[in-house]
Scaffold this motif. Structure first.
Motif, short mmCIF file in Angstrom:
data_model
loop_
_atom_site.label_atom_id
_atom_site.label_comp_id
_atom_site.label_asym_id
_atom_site.label_seq_id
_atom_site.Cartn_x
_atom_site.Cartn_y
_atom_site.Cartn_z
N TYR A 36 1.28 -9.06 -3.77
CA TYR A 36 0.61 -8.26 -2.96
C TYR A 36 -0.39 -8.84 -2.16
O TYR A 36 -1.14 -9.82 -2.29
N GLN A 38 -4.06 -7.26 -0.17
CA GLN A 38 -5.14 -6.33 0.01
C GLN A 38 -6.09 -6.69 0.74
O GLN A 38 -6.91 -7.69 0.74
N LYS A 41 -11.40 -2.83 0.71
CA LYS A 41 -11.54 -1.47 0.55
C LYS A 41 -10.33 -0.84 0.86
O LYS A 41 -10.26 0.48 1.08
N GLN A 42 -9.29 -1.51 0.70
CA GLN A 42 -7.79 -0.89 0.90
C GLN A 42 -7.07 -1.08 -0.35
O GLN A 42 -7.41 -1.82 -1.46
N SER A 43 -5.78 -0.64 -0.49
CA SER A 43 -5.07 -0.60 -1.65
C SER A 43 -4.07 -1.97 -1.48
O SER A 43 -4.23 -2.56 -0.50
N LEU A 44 -3.49 -2.20 -2.40
CA LEU A 44 -2.49 -3.15 -2.50
C LEU A 44 -1.04 -2.58 -1.80
O LEU A 44 -0.75 -1.57 -2.06
N MET A 45 -0.69 -3.51 -0.87
CA MET A 45 0.51 -3.52 -0.31
C MET A 45 1.58 -4.65 -0.78
O MET A 45 1.25 -5.75 -0.69
N PHE A 91 -6.95 -10.81 0.63
CA PHE A 91 -7.04 -11.08 -0.87
C PHE A 91 -5.24 -11.02 -1.13
O PHE A 91 -4.59 -9.89 -1.03
N ILE A 93 -2.69 -11.00 -4.30
CA ILE A 93 -2.60 -11.18 -5.71
C ILE A 93 -1.17 -10.85 -6.10
O ILE A 93 -0.33 -10.32 -5.67
#
Lengths: 114, 110
Positions: A36, A38, A41-45, A91, A93
């Motif tokens: 993923y 990120q 301040k956003q979600s995981l893509m 970031f 993950i």
């Protein structure tokens, strides 16, 4: 149990270099690993899904030649960001799955490309 | 594409109060999961609720699922400062992937 590690935890590199990030399941064998991305301040893509011994499945819009994924064993997957540019700073993950329902996440790798 | 949408986007409460976060989704699901993320860290799995379940508890966490409304809620009771984090819902639709919502940032003040 179900611990996933990532290495390195953060990396700074110059534009044009390649960066490899490792994701390991420490105490279990993962049939599937996920990568993923990120932004702050956003979600995981989801970028890609990786099964041991087979080619990764990339999500739409993710360049497979840019983000190389290798899943060599049931406990290790690597993501290589090739010819990194500042817009690749993010970031990253990984997660690993046993039963394909619950995913166990690594601590993340922060990449900064100068 | 993101399936889950959490609200509120941000929530600020005092220690001891309850915190409720909601998640809505668009397609049929096998299960819905809630995760927690401390700033700059990875995600921690909190709880999974299957599509045939309506409510689930785990310690101070209570999750509900209403498949007719395609929504879920996460309740944290007697909140603590250590609960400060971002909370994400994620839907599992039968393939192995999870689709995450945008998250709710929870701030619990001492």
């Amino acid at each position: 149990g179900a611990v996933v590690s990532q290495h390195p935890s953060w990396v700074i590199c110059k534009s044009g270099t390649s960066v490899k990030i490792e994701c390991r399941s420490l105490d279990f064998q993962a049939t599937t690993m996920f990568w993923y991305r990120q932004f702050p301040k956003q979600s995981l893509m989801l970028m890609a899904t990786s099964n041991e011994g087979s080619k990764a499945t990339y999500e739409q819009g993710v360049e497979k030649d840019k983000f190389l994924i290798n899943h060599a064993s049931l406990t290790l997957s690597t993501l290589t960001v090739t010819s990194a540019h500042p817009e690749d700073s993010s970031f990253y993950i990984c997660s690993a799955s046993i039963l394909e329902e619950t995913q166990y996440f690594g601590p993340g790798t922060r990449l900064l490309v100068l | 594409s993101q399936q889950g949408e959490e609200d509120p986007q941000a929530l600020s409460i005092q220690e001891g109060e309850n915190a409720t976060m909601n998640c809505s989704y668009k397609t049929s699901i096998n299960n819905l999961q809630w995760y927690r993320q401390n700033s700059g860290r990875g995600l921690v799995h909190l709880i999974l609720i299957r599509s045939n379940e309506r409510e689930k508890h785990s310690g101070r966490l209570r999750v509900t699922l209403d498949t007719s409304k395609k929504s879920s809620s996460l309740l944290i009771t007697a909140s603590r400062a250590a609960d400060t984090a971002s909370y994400f819902c994620a839907t599992h639709t039968g393939y192995s992937t999870l689709t995450f919502g945008k998250g709710t940032m929870l701030l619990v003040s001492p």
